[in-house]
Design an enzyme around this catalytic site. Structure first.
Site, short mmCIF file in Angstrom:
data_model
loop_
_atom_site.label_atom_id
_atom_site.label_comp_id
_atom_site.label_asym_id
_atom_site.label_seq_id
_atom_site.Cartn_x
_atom_site.Cartn_y
_atom_site.Cartn_z
N CYS A 42 5.22 2.13 13.27
CA CYS A 42 4.51 1.66 12.08
C CYS A 42 5.19 0.41 11.51
CB CYS A 42 4.51 2.78 11.03
SG CYS A 42 3.58 2.37 9.53
N ASP A 44 5.69 -0.16 8.53
CA ASP A 44 6.40 0.21 7.30
C ASP A 44 7.86 -0.28 7.36
OD1 ASP A 44 7.94 1.87 5.36
OD2 ASP A 44 6.02 2.89 5.10
N ARG A 46 10.41 0.71 6.07
CA ARG A 46 11.44 1.75 6.04
C ARG A 46 11.70 2.38 7.40
NH1 ARG A 46 8.35 5.28 1.70
NH2 ARG A 46 6.70 4.66 3.17
N HIS A 98 5.67 8.36 11.02
CA HIS A 98 6.63 8.81 10.00
C HIS A 98 5.90 9.56 8.90
CE1 HIS A 98 5.71 5.66 6.86
NE2 HIS A 98 5.27 5.02 7.91
N CYS A 101 3.42 8.31 5.39
CA CYS A 101 2.85 7.03 5.86
C CYS A 101 1.72 6.57 4.94
CB CYS A 101 2.33 7.21 7.28
SG CYS A 101 1.59 5.71 7.98
#
Length: 229
Positions: A42, A44, A46, A98, A101
């Site tokens: 992803c 993302d 993080r 994750h 999400c």
């Protein structure tokens, strides 16, 4: 110090640390890449692949997008897969989602007119949510539904990847794994191993089973500490 300047300072510290630990590292890096893993994750911020797996430059061939989705109609994704399998000849393909999400969350909420590109991107997730509505509706909280849909999505991407001619017809087909990362504990759970018959939908193992020592401060961190004094 703004973030881009801080990043440049961090880079100086990181480069110095790498050169000190392995004087030949950058010369070897410049000769070419031979990663054994394609990571599909992803976007993302993080969930950086190299950081959460403690990998070095050159270890992973990485493709990241909103909600770690695979689509055979996405030329970007397909070119990455084709190159990884046909040229780099990776041994493993890992789809890593994750918990928590945002893309998965959006697929369970009303679409936003302000995000037409995102809406199109997560349309397969919306369809997956509808297909599993019975299971998801029985889950008490929205956060728990999001996390379960994130797991189901990883398994769906694994199945779709295994079904591509690129993977299926390769002389030495890579193993395709499904993993999911926990933001609250930093650990990865295995949803589907590289065994093509394994995609049951429940975690098989967790990196919680492995004890790792806390890392020492990096050279970049020491540079930043010195500048902040």
């Amino acid at each position: 110090m703004n973030r881009p300047k801080r990043m440049l300072v961090e880079n100086v510290g990181w480069a110095a640390e790498m050169a000190a630990s392995d004087p030949d590292f950058f010369e070897t890096l410049a000769q070419g890449q031979s990663p054994t893993v394609l990571w599909i994750g992803c976007s993302d911020s993080r969930v950086p692949a190299e950081t959460i797996t403690h990998s070095k430059p050159g270890d992973l061939f990485v493709h990241r997008n909103i909600a770690n989705l695979f689509s055979p109609t996405d030329d970007n994704m397909m070119s990455v897969l084709e190159y990884a399998v046909s040229v780099l000849k990776v041994d493993d393909v890992i789809v890593c989602g994750h918990y928590g999400c945002g893309g998965v969350r959006a697929s369970l909420l009303p679409m936003s007119d302000a995000l037409p590109h995102v809406n199109r991107r997560i349309a397969p997730l919306c369809a997956l949510a509808r297909a599993h509505s019975g299971e998801l509706d029985a889950i008490g909280t929205l956060d728990s539904r999001i996390d379960r849909l994130a797991e189901l999505s990883v398994l769906e991407q694994v199945r779709a990847l295994r079904d591509t001619s690129i993977v299926r017809d390769a002389k030495r087909a890579p193993r395709v794994h499904g993993w999911i990362f926990g933001l609250r504990d930093g650990r990865i759970k295995v949803l589907s191993s590289g065994d093509s018959t394994d995609a049951k939908g429940e975690p098989l193992a967790s990196s919680n089973d492995v004890a790792v020592p806390a890392p020492a401060p990096s050279a970049a961190q020491r540079v930043m500490e010195a500048l902040s004094r």
